[in-house]
Design a protein around this motif. Sequence first.
Motif, PDB file in Angstrom:
ATOM      1  N   UNK A  60      -7.498  -2.478  -6.208  1.00 48.38           N
ATOM      2  CA  UNK A  60      -7.808  -3.902  -6.072  1.00 48.38           C
ATOM      3  C   UNK A  60      -6.667  -4.579  -5.326  1.00 48.38           C
ATOM      4  N   UNK A  61      -6.981  -5.221  -4.213  1.00 53.00           N
ATOM      5  CA  UNK A  61      -5.987  -5.882  -3.372  1.00 53.00           C
ATOM      6  C   UNK A  61      -6.298  -7.371  -3.311  1.00 53.00           C
ATOM      7  N   UNK A  68      -1.358  -6.002  -5.806  1.00 51.54           N
ATOM      8  CA  UNK A  68      -2.138  -4.782  -5.581  1.00 51.54           C
ATOM      9  C   UNK A  68      -2.064  -3.879  -6.801  1.00 51.54           C
ATOM     10  N   UNK A  69      -3.233  -3.482  -7.305  1.00 52.05           N
ATOM     11  CA  UNK A  69      -3.307  -2.509  -8.394  1.00 52.05           C
ATOM     12  C   UNK A  69      -3.625  -1.142  -7.791  1.00 52.05           C
ATOM     13  N   UNK A  70      -2.650  -0.250  -7.730  1.00 53.01           N
ATOM     14  CA  UNK A  70      -2.886   1.063  -7.109  1.00 53.01           C
ATOM     15  C   UNK A  70      -3.901   1.918  -7.847  1.00 53.01           C
ATOM     16  N   UNK A  86       0.829  -1.209   0.000  1.00 51.16           N
ATOM     17  CA  UNK A  86       0.000   0.000   0.000  1.00 51.16           C
ATOM     18  C   UNK A  86       0.865   1.261   0.000  1.00 51.16           C
ATOM     19  N   UNK A  87       1.966   1.201   0.736  1.00 56.50           N
ATOM     20  CA  UNK A  87       2.859   2.365   0.770  1.00 56.50           C
ATOM     21  C   UNK A  87       3.524   2.574  -0.588  1.00 56.50           C
ATOM     22  N   UNK A  88       4.020   1.490  -1.184  1.00 55.08           N
ATOM     23  CA  UNK A  88       4.619   1.599  -2.518  1.00 55.08           C
ATOM     24  C   UNK A  88       3.569   2.011  -3.545  1.00 55.08           C
ATOM     25  N   UNK A  89       2.371   1.467  -3.401  1.00 58.25           N
ATOM     26  CA  UNK A  89       1.286   1.773  -4.336  1.00 58.25           C
ATOM     27  C   UNK A  89       0.846   3.220  -4.292  1.00 58.25           C
ATOM     28  N   UNK A  90       0.937   3.820  -3.128  1.00 60.20           N
ATOM     29  CA  UNK A  90       0.561   5.233  -2.999  1.00 60.20           C
ATOM     30  C   UNK A  90       1.441   6.101  -3.894  1.00 60.20           C
ATOM     31  N   UNK A 138     -10.855  -8.331   0.767  1.00 56.31           N
ATOM     32  CA  UNK A 138     -11.423  -8.992   1.955  1.00 56.31           C
ATOM     33  C   UNK A 138     -12.562  -9.961   1.657  1.00 56.31           C
ATOM     34  N   UNK A 139     -12.851 -10.221   0.396  1.00 49.66           N
ATOM     35  CA  UNK A 139     -13.863 -11.222   0.054  1.00 49.66           C
ATOM     36  C   UNK A 139     -13.169 -12.462  -0.499  1.00 49.66           C
ATOM     37  N   UNK A 140     -13.573 -13.632  -0.006  1.00 50.46           N
ATOM     38  CA  UNK A 140     -12.909 -14.873  -0.412  1.00 50.46           C
ATOM     39  C   UNK A 140     -13.042 -15.103  -1.919  1.00 50.46           C
ATOM     40  N   UNK A 141     -11.965 -15.597  -2.510  1.00 47.78           N
ATOM     41  CA  UNK A 141     -11.944 -15.884  -3.946  1.00 47.78           C
ATOM     42  C   UNK A 141     -11.960 -17.386  -4.191  1.00 47.78           C
TER      43      UNK A 141
END
Length: 262
Positions: free
Chosen positions: A125-126, A119-121, A15-19, A139-142
């Motif tokens: 989408x995580x 992660x797509x910044x 998330x930090x890199x994605x920001x 947070x939803x199961x795949x």
Amino acid sequence: MLRSPLMNVMVAAVLKAGKGLKRDFGELENLQVSTKGPGDFVSIADKKAERTLHQELEKARPGYGFVMEEAGVVEGADKTHRWHIDPLDGTTNFLHGMPFFATSVALEREGVLVAGVVYNPATEDLFVAERGKGAFHNDRRMRVSGRRLMEDSLVGMGLMHLGHGHQGANIADLGAVLGHVAGARNLGSIAMELAYVASGRLDGLASRWLKSWDLAAGIVLVREAGGFVSDIRGGDTMLETGDIVAGNEAIHKGLLGALAKA
């Protein structure tokens, strides 16, 4: 979902890199489009994101080794753990203003991939997975796709750029698969394509000539979503060979069979 300490560390790092990547992606639209300018800009963005990931993961887990796209292999004091990192998978998409790229991080423990994050910044989408704990998208199961017939399937396929050196073999792979499926796509980011296999958006995937940092996180995602992953011969040497075939049991088997005739 309740995340483990390891997953909290990995998610915080991406998330930090994605920001930074998201900010740079926005800036890219303001640059004059020329061969040198945007290319240099993306290279700097890529390296900056990798430094962020390296620093955050090293701080949280001192001594772990690293396998990185830009900086290469960094040996750690702890020989049982190493990170596989791709700070910007989908560089060409990024350069052209297409919001389909990803930061990818996986952890290997004693030779086994145990956790992965993609992660797509641009879209936030995580995708996360930890061995034995399932795979999740925001947070939803795949779960992988339930389609069983190759003729109904939509699959991801690698496309080699001019000068890659494997275009003949790549075209043979494409020819072997295209006649058996409903459609094939190359979306420009193998990490995201594997995440799409894990989430059932793609039924399967076949690609070659890749690196461990391209594949490692996605392998964990697909397996934890109930899918099958192997090299092009059905073995488990994906990180060494750079070949990968993924999907649910039926589509994985179908792709292996088709590629064997290429």
